[in-house]
Motif scaffolding. Structure first.
Motif, PDB file in Angstrom:
ATOM      1  N   GLY A 176       0.808  -1.208   0.000  1.00  0.00           N
ATOM      2  CA  GLY A 176       0.000   0.000   0.000  1.00  0.00           C
ATOM      3  C   GLY A 176       0.846   1.265   0.000  1.00  0.00           C
ATOM      4  N   TRP A 177       1.883   1.303   0.820  1.00  0.00           N
ATOM      5  CA  TRP A 177       2.738   2.485   0.872  1.00  0.00           C
ATOM      6  C   TRP A 177       3.498   2.656  -0.429  1.00  0.00           C
ATOM      7  CZ3 TRP A 177       1.588   6.168   3.899  1.00  0.00           C
ATOM      8  CH2 TRP A 177       1.115   5.952   5.187  1.00  0.00           C
ATOM      9  N   GLU A 178       3.949   1.579  -1.032  1.00  0.00           N
ATOM     10  CA  GLU A 178       4.628   1.688  -2.323  1.00  0.00           C
ATOM     11  C   GLU A 178       3.691   2.252  -3.387  1.00  0.00           C
ATOM     12  OE1 GLU A 178       7.911  -1.959  -1.957  1.00  0.00           O
ATOM     13  OE2 GLU A 178       5.907  -2.342  -2.767  1.00  0.00           O
ATOM     14  N   ARG A 179       2.453   1.811  -3.396  1.00  0.00           N
ATOM     15  CA  ARG A 179       1.489   2.314  -4.382  1.00  0.00           C
ATOM     16  C   ARG A 179       1.229   3.807  -4.186  1.00  0.00           C
ATOM     17  NH1 ARG A 179      -1.009  -2.761  -2.989  1.00  0.00           N
ATOM     18  NH2 ARG A 179      -0.850  -4.212  -4.744  1.00  0.00           N
ATOM     19  N   LEU A 180       1.259   4.241  -2.956  1.00  0.00           N
ATOM     20  CA  LEU A 180       0.960   5.638  -2.660  1.00  0.00           C
ATOM     21  C   LEU A 180       2.140   6.551  -2.966  1.00  0.00           C
ATOM     22  CD1 LEU A 180      -1.379   7.338  -1.386  1.00  0.00           C
ATOM     23  CD2 LEU A 180      -0.129   7.160   0.785  1.00  0.00           C
ATOM     24  N   ILE A 181       3.362   6.085  -2.724  1.00  0.00           N
ATOM     25  CA  ILE A 181       4.523   6.972  -2.752  1.00  0.00           C
ATOM     26  C   ILE A 181       5.408   6.796  -3.980  1.00  0.00           C
ATOM     27  CG2 ILE A 181       6.711   7.448  -1.538  1.00  0.00           C
ATOM     28  CD1 ILE A 181       5.203   7.063   1.073  1.00  0.00           C
ATOM     29  N   ASP A 258      14.174  -3.125 -14.095  1.00  0.00           N
ATOM     30  CA  ASP A 258      13.329  -3.046 -12.908  1.00  0.00           C
ATOM     31  C   ASP A 258      14.158  -3.054 -11.634  1.00  0.00           C
ATOM     32  OD1 ASP A 258      10.463  -3.530 -14.068  1.00  0.00           O
ATOM     33  OD2 ASP A 258      11.712  -5.062 -14.997  1.00  0.00           O
ATOM     34  N   SER A 259      13.701  -2.276 -10.662  1.00  0.00           N
ATOM     35  CA  SER A 259      14.279  -2.341  -9.327  1.00  0.00           C
ATOM     36  C   SER A 259      13.625  -3.486  -8.558  1.00  0.00           C
ATOM     37  CB  SER A 259      14.067  -1.028  -8.574  1.00  0.00           C
ATOM     38  OG  SER A 259      14.473  -1.160  -7.225  1.00  0.00           O
ATOM     39  N   VAL A 260      14.450  -4.284  -7.893  1.00  0.00           N
ATOM     40  CA  VAL A 260      13.918  -5.408  -7.129  1.00  0.00           C
ATOM     41  C   VAL A 260      13.970  -5.141  -5.626  1.00  0.00           C
ATOM     42  CG1 VAL A 260      14.505  -7.058  -8.942  1.00  0.00           C
ATOM     43  CG2 VAL A 260      16.165  -6.592  -7.130  1.00  0.00           C
ATOM     44  N   ARG A 261      14.338  -3.931  -5.255  1.00  0.00           N
ATOM     45  CA  ARG A 261      14.420  -3.616  -3.830  1.00  0.00           C
ATOM     46  C   ARG A 261      13.027  -3.341  -3.270  1.00  0.00           C
ATOM     47  NH1 ARG A 261      18.662  -2.366  -1.053  1.00  0.00           N
ATOM     48  NH2 ARG A 261      19.842  -1.637  -2.869  1.00  0.00           N
ATOM     49  N   PRO A 262      12.637  -4.031  -2.204  1.00  0.00           N
ATOM     50  CA  PRO A 262      11.319  -3.775  -1.611  1.00  0.00           C
ATOM     51  C   PRO A 262      11.372  -2.614  -0.621  1.00  0.00           C
ATOM     52  CG  PRO A 262      12.365  -5.635  -0.520  1.00  0.00           C
ATOM     53  CD  PRO A 262      13.312  -5.193  -1.593  1.00  0.00           C
ATOM     54  N   TYR A 263      10.304  -1.828  -0.598  1.00  0.00           N
ATOM     55  CA  TYR A 263      10.125  -0.777   0.404  1.00  0.00           C
ATOM     56  C   TYR A 263       8.739  -0.958   1.021  1.00  0.00           C
ATOM     57  CZ  TYR A 263      14.151   1.695  -1.606  1.00  0.00           C
ATOM     58  OH  TYR A 263      15.413   2.039  -2.044  1.00  0.00           O
ATOM     59  N   PRO A 264       8.539  -2.029   1.774  1.00  0.00           N
ATOM     60  CA  PRO A 264       7.180  -2.335   2.236  1.00  0.00           C
ATOM     61  C   PRO A 264       6.653  -1.388   3.303  1.00  0.00           C
ATOM     62  CG  PRO A 264       8.764  -3.876   3.162  1.00  0.00           C
ATOM     63  CD  PRO A 264       9.518  -3.051   2.176  1.00  0.00           C
ATOM     64  N   ARG A 265       7.543  -0.721   4.061  1.00  0.00           N
ATOM     65  CA  ARG A 265       7.094   0.121   5.169  1.00  0.00           C
ATOM     66  C   ARG A 265       7.328   1.599   4.855  1.00  0.00           C
ATOM     67  NH1 ARG A 265       9.724  -4.096   7.649  1.00  0.00           N
ATOM     68  NH2 ARG A 265      11.597  -2.849   8.019  1.00  0.00           N
ATOM     69  N   GLN A 268      10.888   2.977   5.492  1.00  0.00           N
ATOM     70  CA  GLN A 268      11.906   2.725   4.482  1.00  0.00           C
ATOM     71  C   GLN A 268      11.797   3.714   3.330  1.00  0.00           C
ATOM     72  OE1 GLN A 268      10.521  -1.344   4.076  1.00  0.00           O
ATOM     73  NE2 GLN A 268      12.513  -2.112   4.759  1.00  0.00           N
ATOM     74  N   LEU A 269      10.579   3.985   2.887  1.00  0.00           N
ATOM     75  CA  LEU A 269      10.376   4.974   1.841  1.00  0.00           C
ATOM     76  C   LEU A 269      10.754   6.365   2.334  1.00  0.00           C
ATOM     77  CD1 LEU A 269       6.993   3.533   0.624  1.00  0.00           C
ATOM     78  CD2 LEU A 269       8.981   3.816  -0.846  1.00  0.00           C
ATOM     79  N   TRP A 270      10.470   6.644   3.588  1.00  0.00           N
ATOM     80  CA  TRP A 270      10.815   7.939   4.178  1.00  0.00           C
ATOM     81  C   TRP A 270      12.327   8.151   4.111  1.00  0.00           C
ATOM     82  CZ3 TRP A 270       7.019  11.049   6.817  1.00  0.00           C
ATOM     83  CH2 TRP A 270       7.536  12.214   7.394  1.00  0.00           C
ATOM     84  N   ARG A 271      13.092   7.139   4.496  1.00  0.00           N
ATOM     85  CA  ARG A 271      14.564   7.266   4.461  1.00  0.00           C
ATOM     86  C   ARG A 271      15.062   7.434   3.037  1.00  0.00           C
ATOM     87  NH1 ARG A 271      14.422   3.253   8.454  1.00  0.00           N
ATOM     88  NH2 ARG A 271      14.889   1.640   6.910  1.00  0.00           N
ATOM     89  N   MET A 272      14.440   6.720   2.081  1.00  0.00           N
ATOM     90  CA  MET A 272      14.863   6.817   0.694  1.00  0.00           C
ATOM     91  C   MET A 272      14.776   8.254   0.195  1.00  0.00           C
ATOM     92  SD  MET A 272      13.134   5.123  -2.734  1.00  0.00           S
ATOM     93  CE  MET A 272      11.761   6.302  -2.744  1.00  0.00           C
ATOM     94  N   VAL A 273      13.710   8.952   0.587  1.00  0.00           N
ATOM     95  CA  VAL A 273      13.508  10.325   0.116  1.00  0.00           C
ATOM     96  C   VAL A 273      14.292  11.320   0.959  1.00  0.00           C
ATOM     97  CG1 VAL A 273      11.787  12.139  -0.256  1.00  0.00           C
ATOM     98  CG2 VAL A 273      11.234   9.762  -0.819  1.00  0.00           C
ATOM     99  N   SER A 274      14.203  11.190   2.283  1.00  0.00           N
ATOM    100  CA  SER A 274      14.760  12.230   3.156  1.00  0.00           C
ATOM    101  C   SER A 274      16.285  12.252   3.163  1.00  0.00           C
ATOM    102  CB  SER A 274      14.246  12.035   4.592  1.00  0.00           C
ATOM    103  OG  SER A 274      14.743  10.832   5.152  1.00  0.00           O
ATOM    104  N   TRP A 343      -6.971   4.220 -11.214  1.00  0.00           N
ATOM    105  CA  TRP A 343      -7.128   5.646 -11.452  1.00  0.00           C
ATOM    106  C   TRP A 343      -7.508   6.408 -10.201  1.00  0.00           C
ATOM    107  CZ3 TRP A 343     -11.591   8.047 -10.178  1.00  0.00           C
ATOM    108  CH2 TRP A 343     -12.712   7.225  -9.990  1.00  0.00           C
ATOM    109  N   TRP A 344      -8.190   5.757  -9.280  1.00  0.00           N
ATOM    110  CA  TRP A 344      -8.697   6.487  -8.123  1.00  0.00           C
ATOM    111  C   TRP A 344      -7.595   6.930  -7.165  1.00  0.00           C
ATOM    112  CZ3 TRP A 344      -7.264   3.883  -3.826  1.00  0.00           C
ATOM    113  CH2 TRP A 344      -7.153   2.490  -3.892  1.00  0.00           C
ATOM    114  N   LEU A 345      -6.360   6.502  -7.417  1.00  0.00           N
ATOM    115  CA  LEU A 345      -5.248   7.017  -6.615  1.00  0.00           C
ATOM    116  C   LEU A 345      -4.872   8.445  -7.020  1.00  0.00           C
ATOM    117  CD1 LEU A 345      -2.844   3.943  -6.360  1.00  0.00           C
ATOM    118  CD2 LEU A 345      -4.060   5.065  -4.475  1.00  0.00           C
ATOM    119  N   ALA A 346      -5.286   8.885  -8.209  1.00  0.00           N
ATOM    120  CA  ALA A 346      -4.898  10.207  -8.690  1.00  0.00           C
ATOM    121  C   ALA A 346      -5.318  11.337  -7.753  1.00  0.00           C
ATOM    122  CB  ALA A 346      -5.459  10.434 -10.098  1.00  0.00           C
ATOM    123  N   PRO A 347      -6.558  11.346  -7.225  1.00  0.00           N
ATOM    124  CA  PRO A 347      -6.940  12.442  -6.318  1.00  0.00           C
ATOM    125  C   PRO A 347      -6.197  12.436  -4.987  1.00  0.00           C
ATOM    126  CG  PRO A 347      -8.888  11.386  -7.263  1.00  0.00           C
ATOM    127  CD  PRO A 347      -7.720  10.505  -7.561  1.00  0.00           C
TER     128      PRO A 347
END
Length: 402
Positions: A176-181, A258-265, A268-274, A343-347
């Motif tokens: 879910g977090w990967e789909r969002l971010i 393709d990237s095969v690295r998982p960012y399930p939480r 982890q995504l926060w650290r990748m960006v920040s 598509w409903w993720l767009a809003p």
């Protein structure tokens, strides 16, 4: 006009400008240009910096060793001080044959170097020590390539005359977090560096570090990686160095990388960006403030104006906010389709943009706490003036091989 109406209208005008004047950043059809296969295939050396990558290496490295490339090719995996057996695992994975693999280690990076670029430097030196290759493919240890990836990259670079051909690997989108971010991450990158502008003459330059094919002569002319030794965002710095020296750069979205690295939480995504967000802003507080205000105006004002205007009975505010929100969601749809997301993720993009604003602010906080761009046990502070001067004169420094 009320104060809120003015703000909502300015946000809408900003989105209309982005839609029409920012290089059509929202389109996702910038793909690897096809090229006629050369009569004689150039030689290629693949350089893979790796630090504690045993988790992803069994998926990514075999894809490089299985490349269907007609010319001379070799892979150099640079084990950058791993503690999880990355080097030994790589050697075992290569026992089945395929493209020749060399596993090497550069030692700890000297002051003023990031670990990745020190590893890249060592790998390039090893690759060019005996028979200098015509091209080098710089790719990350978490990137998997389809068997024809190298062949297509070289054919495209050779036929189109580009010095750098880079593909933004398709990142993993499963949780879910990967789909969002994750789709938003690529969307924001394309907004900052419109792909169509990169291949033209001009100042816009960027690359995607997971997959960068570079002509050896262009790499040497730009004095890479020595000239960018301090760069945390090394892929953009590489593209700027090459383009600044008169070279040509192409960047687009990948379909077979393709990237095969998982960012399930989220953490982890926060650290990748920040870890690199404040470096992107050159550690400048004024740029940080401007970025946060810009994110609020462009991404947060539209839904707030649409909802608050409707609730308060202010049709002008509501209409301007809703129109801006609709343009925003419409420009995000192509990226969601590229990532095969609904598509409903767009809003929901304003919510994601709010998270990115918090990540950017946190990046600055970590910098001023002395943690800098922390990654895999290393922390990189803002380079000093003397380090920047040394980087500009890298070819005269004669840094000894590690």
């Amino acid at each position: 006009m009320s104060y809120w109406t003015v703000i909502a209208v300015v946000s809408l005008l900003s989105w209309l400008w982005l839609l029409l004047g920012q290089g059509m950043f929202w389109r996702t059809d910038v793909r690897l240009p096809p090229g006629a296969e050369p009569r004689e295939w150039p030689s290629v050396a693949v350089v893979v910096p790796a630090r504690d990558e045993a988790e992803v290496l069994p998926v990514s490295l075999p894809s490089l060793l299985a490349q269907d490339y007609p010319g001379r090719a070799s892979v150099f995996l640079v084990d950058d001080g791993s503690t999880d057996g990355t080097g030994q695992l790589a050697a075992r994975l290569a026992s089945g044959g395929g493209v020749p693999l060399t596993v090497t280690s550069p030692g700890e990076p000297p002051q003023g170097w990031t670990g990745k670029l020190w590893a890249v430097r060592h790998g390039v030196r090893r690759a060019t020590a005996d028979a200098a290759p015509d091209y080098l493919l710089l790719t990350d240890a978490d990137i998997a390539h389809e068997p024809d990836s190298l062949r297509a990259l070289v054919a495209s670079a050779h036929a189109c005359g580009y010095d750098v051909v880079s593909q933004m690997a398709r990142l993993r989108v499963e949780t879910g977090w990967e789909r969002l971010i994750v789709p938003a991450f690529v969307y924001f990158f394309a907004q900052l560096y419109p792909f169509r502008w990169i291949s033209r003459r001009g100042r816009t330059a960027a690359a995607a570090g997971g997959c960068v094919l570079i002509r050896r002569s262009a790499l040497e002319a730009a004095r890479v990686p020595d000239s960018i030794r301090h760069a945390v965002i090394d892929d953009v710095a590489l593209a700027r160095a090459v383009k600044g020296g008169g070279g040509s750069v192409w960047l687009g979205l990948a379909t077979r990388v393709d990237s095969v690295r998982p960012y399930p939480r989220l953490s982890q995504l926060w650290r990748m960006v920040s870890r690199s967000a404040y470096a992107q802003l050159r550690h400048n507080p004024a740029l940080l403030l401007g970025t946060l205000l810009g994110l609020a105006l462009i991404y947060l004002v539209p839904p707030v104006a649409a909802i608050a205007g409707a609730a308060a009975g202010a049709p002008g505010v509501c209409a301007a906010g809703f129109a801006a929100w609709a343009v925003m969601a419409g420009t995000y749809l192509p990226m969601l389709r590229y990532y095969r997301q609904p598509w409903w993720l767009a809003p929901t993009l304003p919510f994601t943009a709010g998270l990115y604003a918090l990540m950017t602010a946190d990046s600055a906080v970590q910098h001023y706490r002395g943690r800098g761009a922390a990654w895999k046990g290393r922390t990189y502070d803002r380079p000093s003036a003397s380090q920047l001067a040394a980087a500009r004169n890298a070819e005269d420094d004669g840094v000894a091989e590690g």
